[in-house]
Design a protein around this motif. Structure first.
Motif, short mmCIF file in Angstrom:
data_model
loop_
_atom_site.label_atom_id
_atom_site.label_comp_id
_atom_site.label_asym_id
_atom_site.label_seq_id
_atom_site.Cartn_x
_atom_site.Cartn_y
_atom_site.Cartn_z
N ALA A 177 -2.74 9.91 6.09
CA ALA A 177 -2.03 10.81 5.18
C ALA A 177 -2.31 10.46 3.72
CB ALA A 177 -0.53 10.76 5.45
N THR A 178 -2.29 9.16 3.39
CA THR A 178 -2.59 8.72 2.03
C THR A 178 -3.42 7.44 2.08
OG1 THR A 178 -0.61 7.35 1.76
CG2 THR A 178 -0.44 9.67 1.08
N VAL A 179 -4.21 7.25 1.02
CA VAL A 179 -5.06 6.07 0.90
C VAL A 179 -4.59 5.30 -0.32
CG1 VAL A 179 -7.41 5.27 0.51
CG2 VAL A 179 -7.02 7.30 1.91
N GLY A 180 -4.30 4.01 -0.12
CA GLY A 180 -3.91 3.15 -1.24
C GLY A 180 -4.90 2.01 -1.37
N ASP A 181 -4.51 0.96 -2.00
CA ASP A 181 -5.37 -0.20 -2.23
C ASP A 181 -5.45 -1.06 -0.97
OD1 ASP A 181 -7.06 -1.73 -3.76
OD2 ASP A 181 -5.44 -2.88 -4.69
N GLY A 182 -6.28 -0.64 -0.01
CA GLY A 182 -6.41 -1.35 1.26
C GLY A 182 -5.30 -1.06 2.24
N LYS A 183 -4.45 -0.11 1.90
CA LYS A 183 -3.33 0.28 2.77
C LYS A 183 -3.33 1.79 2.93
CE LYS A 183 -0.46 -3.61 1.46
NZ LYS A 183 -0.21 -4.29 2.72
N PHE A 184 -2.76 2.23 4.03
CA PHE A 184 -2.77 3.65 4.38
C PHE A 184 -1.41 4.06 4.93
CE2 PHE A 184 -6.91 1.81 4.83
CZ PHE A 184 -7.76 2.73 4.24
N THR A 185 -1.03 5.31 4.71
CA THR A 185 0.11 5.87 5.43
C THR A 185 -0.44 6.86 6.44
OG1 THR A 185 0.49 7.63 3.82
CG2 THR A 185 1.74 5.59 3.52
N LEU A 186 0.29 7.01 7.54
CA LEU A 186 -0.17 7.83 8.64
C LEU A 186 0.79 8.94 8.94
CD1 LEU A 186 -1.18 4.91 11.05
CD2 LEU A 186 -2.61 6.07 9.36
N SER A 187 0.28 9.98 9.61
CA SER A 187 1.14 11.09 10.05
C SER A 187 0.65 11.57 11.40
CB SER A 187 1.12 12.24 9.04
OG SER A 187 -0.15 12.86 9.03
N LEU A 188 1.49 12.35 12.05
CA LEU A 188 1.10 13.04 13.26
C LEU A 188 0.32 14.28 12.85
CD1 LEU A 188 4.51 12.85 15.16
CD2 LEU A 188 2.52 11.34 15.44
N ILE A 206 0.24 0.75 6.09
CA ILE A 206 -0.37 -0.06 7.13
C ILE A 206 -1.69 -0.60 6.60
CG2 ILE A 206 -1.31 -0.01 9.48
CD1 ILE A 206 0.70 2.28 10.03
N ASP A 207 -1.93 -1.89 6.80
CA ASP A 207 -3.16 -2.52 6.34
C ASP A 207 -4.38 -1.96 7.06
OD1 ASP A 207 -1.94 -4.29 4.53
OD2 ASP A 207 -1.53 -5.74 6.12
N ALA A 208 -5.49 -1.89 6.36
CA ALA A 208 -6.73 -1.38 6.93
C ALA A 208 -7.15 -2.19 8.16
CB ALA A 208 -7.84 -1.41 5.89
N GLY A 209 -6.90 -3.48 8.18
CA GLY A 209 -7.27 -4.33 9.29
C GLY A 209 -6.53 -4.02 10.58
N ASP A 210 -5.41 -3.30 10.47
CA ASP A 210 -4.63 -2.94 11.64
C ASP A 210 -5.03 -1.58 12.20
OD1 ASP A 210 -3.17 -5.31 11.47
OD2 ASP A 210 -1.64 -4.39 10.19
#
Length: 83
Positions: free
Chosen positions: A52-63, A75-79
């Motif tokens: 849903a969104t891209v941040g500094d190595g982190k992301f938010t997700l949606s259905l 959520i961290d990119a590594g996850d």
């Protein structure tokens, strides 16, 4: 840009000419908005979800419906792994 603001660490900006421009990404984000991913959770994977969104190595997700996953927490990119 105000003196207290820092430039994004993910891009280089060339201001030597009369007009600034983005030279390159230092660290290109691993996923883009709209990409489908799984969240790694031990031996299982959750998803697929949509970035849903891209941040500094982190992301938010949606259905697919647009509803936020995990209350919109980052959520961290590594996850994450590509679906």
């Amino acid at each position: 840009m105000a003196s207290s603001e820092r430039p994004s660490p993910r891009v280089s900006i060339d201001e030597s000419d009369s007009r600034p421009w983005v030279d390159s990404y230092d660290e290109k984000p691993s996923f883009s908005v709209g990409d489908k991913v799984y969240v790694r959770n031990g031996s299982t994977d959750e998803g697929p979800y949509v970035i849903a969104t891209v941040g500094d190595g982190k992301f938010t997700l949606s259905l697919e419906s647009g509803e936020a996953v995990r209350d919109g927490s980052e959520i961290d990119a590594g996850d994450l792994k590509a679906a």
